[in-house]
Design an enzyme around this catalytic site. Sequence first.
Site, short mmCIF file in Angstrom:
data_model
loop_
_atom_site.label_atom_id
_atom_site.label_comp_id
_atom_site.label_asym_id
_atom_site.label_seq_id
_atom_site.Cartn_x
_atom_site.Cartn_y
_atom_site.Cartn_z
N TRP A 302 0.76 -1.21 0.15
CA TRP A 302 0.04 0.08 0.07
C TRP A 302 0.88 1.38 0.04
O TRP A 302 0.53 2.22 -0.64
CB TRP A 302 -0.94 -0.06 1.21
CG TRP A 302 -2.05 1.18 1.22
CD1 TRP A 302 -3.06 1.25 0.68
CD2 TRP A 302 -1.78 2.50 2.03
NE1 TRP A 302 -3.81 2.30 1.08
CE2 TRP A 302 -2.95 3.27 1.79
CE3 TRP A 302 -0.70 3.03 2.65
CZ2 TRP A 302 -3.05 4.47 2.04
CZ3 TRP A 302 -0.82 4.38 3.35
CH2 TRP A 302 -1.94 4.95 2.75
N HIS A 303 1.93 1.27 0.46
CA HIS A 303 2.90 2.33 0.69
C HIS A 303 3.73 2.38 -0.35
O HIS A 303 4.22 3.65 -0.70
CB HIS A 303 3.70 2.35 2.01
CG HIS A 303 3.21 2.55 3.49
ND1 HIS A 303 2.40 1.33 4.16
CD2 HIS A 303 2.71 3.50 3.84
CE1 HIS A 303 1.97 1.96 5.07
NE2 HIS A 303 2.18 3.37 5.29
N GLY A 304 3.96 1.32 -1.17
CA GLY A 304 4.93 1.59 -2.17
C GLY A 304 5.06 0.38 -3.20
O GLY A 304 4.98 -0.77 -2.36
N PHE A 451 1.25 8.63 -1.28
CA PHE A 451 0.25 7.28 -1.04
C PHE A 451 -1.06 7.62 -1.60
O PHE A 451 -1.82 6.84 -1.57
CB PHE A 451 0.37 6.69 0.09
CG PHE A 451 1.80 6.55 0.62
CD1 PHE A 451 2.13 7.23 1.92
CD2 PHE A 451 2.65 5.89 -0.11
CE1 PHE A 451 3.61 7.22 1.95
CE2 PHE A 451 3.97 5.68 0.12
CZ PHE A 451 4.52 6.62 1.38
#
Lengths: 451, 163
Positions: A302-304, A451
């Site tokens: 989700w973050h990267g 994000f």
Amino acid sequence: MSFSTIPFVFLFLPVSLLLYVITPRRAKPLLLLVLSLLFYAWGDAGHLPALVASILFNYFGVLEIDRWFRSGYDGRARTALYTTVGANVLFLCFYKYFAGTMPLGVSFFTFSALSYVFDVYYDTAPAEPNIIRAALYMAFFPKLISGPIVQYGDFFDQLEAFQLTKSDLFAGTELFLIGLFKKVLLADRLGAAFAAVQAMGGGMAAGTAWLGMIFYSLQLYFDFSGYSDMAIGLSRMLGFHFDKNFDYPYRSLNVSEFWRRWHISLGAWFRTYVYIPLGGNRCGSGRQLFNLAAVWLLTGIWHGSTLNFVFWGLYHGLFVALERFVIRDRFDGVPRALRSLATCLVVFVGWVFFFSGSLGGAFGYIGEMLGGDGMGFWNGATSYLFRTNFLLLAAAVVGSGPVVHTLRENIVARYPTRAMTISVAIFAVLLIFSIAGMVNATYSTFLYFQF
Amino acid sequence: MTQSGTGAAAMAVCKYIVLVLFAVMLIAGASGVRQSDAAFDDVRSAVVTAARFEAVQEGDGQMLRRLYGLDPSAYEDFTLYYPATNMGAEELLLVKLTDMSQRDEVLAAIESRLKTQITTFEGYGPDQVAMLEAAAVEDGGNYILFVSSAQADTARRAFSDAL
């Protein structure tokens, strides 16, 4: 558009509040929706169609699910769930991993949309037939760009009231200002200190690398919690009550507790919609481990999309699993300060994977923290950095805990009238410094905007 | 099928219409997303030649960090030329992105550098300020160019042609 800019604080916000006050109650939802779309367009006009498409798609998708259930076609409702959720996941993956540019806040508004879909499917909340109200949940500007990720079940009954009260206005303003101070007076300056460490490139003393890690860790906390405070404060001004998103996470005694205090809304989202449906704790150890791995893998992704984020997610998952199955209560007798320090060490090292551009870069930086550059632990550059940022570090360390809040509460309880005057004076001074900071700063975006 | 069932089917149709329209919009817009497959050396050679610098020196990764706060390891390639003396304002940064999501941070870093330089020369370096204010910042999709030079416009055209 960011909350900590002059145009927002002195133009968009006061005009929005004024319009909200004078608009008849029946028209308030439409006004808020229009303001939300304007807010989004100001920051990312090119991707406004993507946001609108997401809103419309999920509006129709949820109504489809609801109407299949009402007519007794449970199987078709399930199919509608799969297609609606699947399209949302594909939408998010496309923009995060394949498209050249990403809509601002795409992870946040897509997770909000998914919350709406799941909450209606699992009958946690009713479907909203009014398209304005449904769209407002997904696009509500205080939380649209960078959270908190308010679950639909916690929001929908607030879509009726639309009441503006003095107490909400004052409480919201106070929280908004606290967030602004955190961002402009602490996070941005910590960011500048971290940039100074980064500018040294390869060849730094170990102590310098450690300082860099601490600067970034504190910057990230004040940046994100500051933004969350502003978002929750703004919502409160408009009469919407959201739970806090940060609860002094750096005083946690273990990593599991850290994730109950850091980005609380994201943890709650994964717990509600991934961990519990997979079985949560109500299964054998093997299955629990699988469930934890799934959640932490998704948290990292989700973050990267790069390996360093995946590694970071699994790194945290590993510690959570170790605490649950191996460590358990073995360290309960260790002094709280030590446990808190140890937790901070684990978490701060984890942030190295966050700010490094790659997995190799992260391990390289950790190598520098261990003296890998052969420049000793402390040199002239380290002294300079520490000396020039000592007060900032001290303020950040104190500010990351509940000391200031507790002190204020005690003073207010003991000297209510005098405390009010002092509070207003302090807020006024901090606001002047913040305005100076906003005017003077090279605009530094919120870290979580990516994000 | 009951009335609710008919309504559900109608919602499904609306849902898929939105999906199709969005997909069409994406495809139509994809032609505008520019990513060049030009070789980095060719682009660099073209812009450096066109810029016709008088007093610059080539910078390495450490200088990229110092001047722009960018991590050289994050990008596919870069070229940096910065002033040879404290009185110079000629500069060039050419970055080839690894990922399009890096675009905003590079542009922000360039803007910050430009602002710093203008502030530095304000009050005593009118020629330098004029050069910096006329600097070219070009977004070529996966290539980003910043050039401060008397020949900035020429370098800008060379950049576009090279892509």
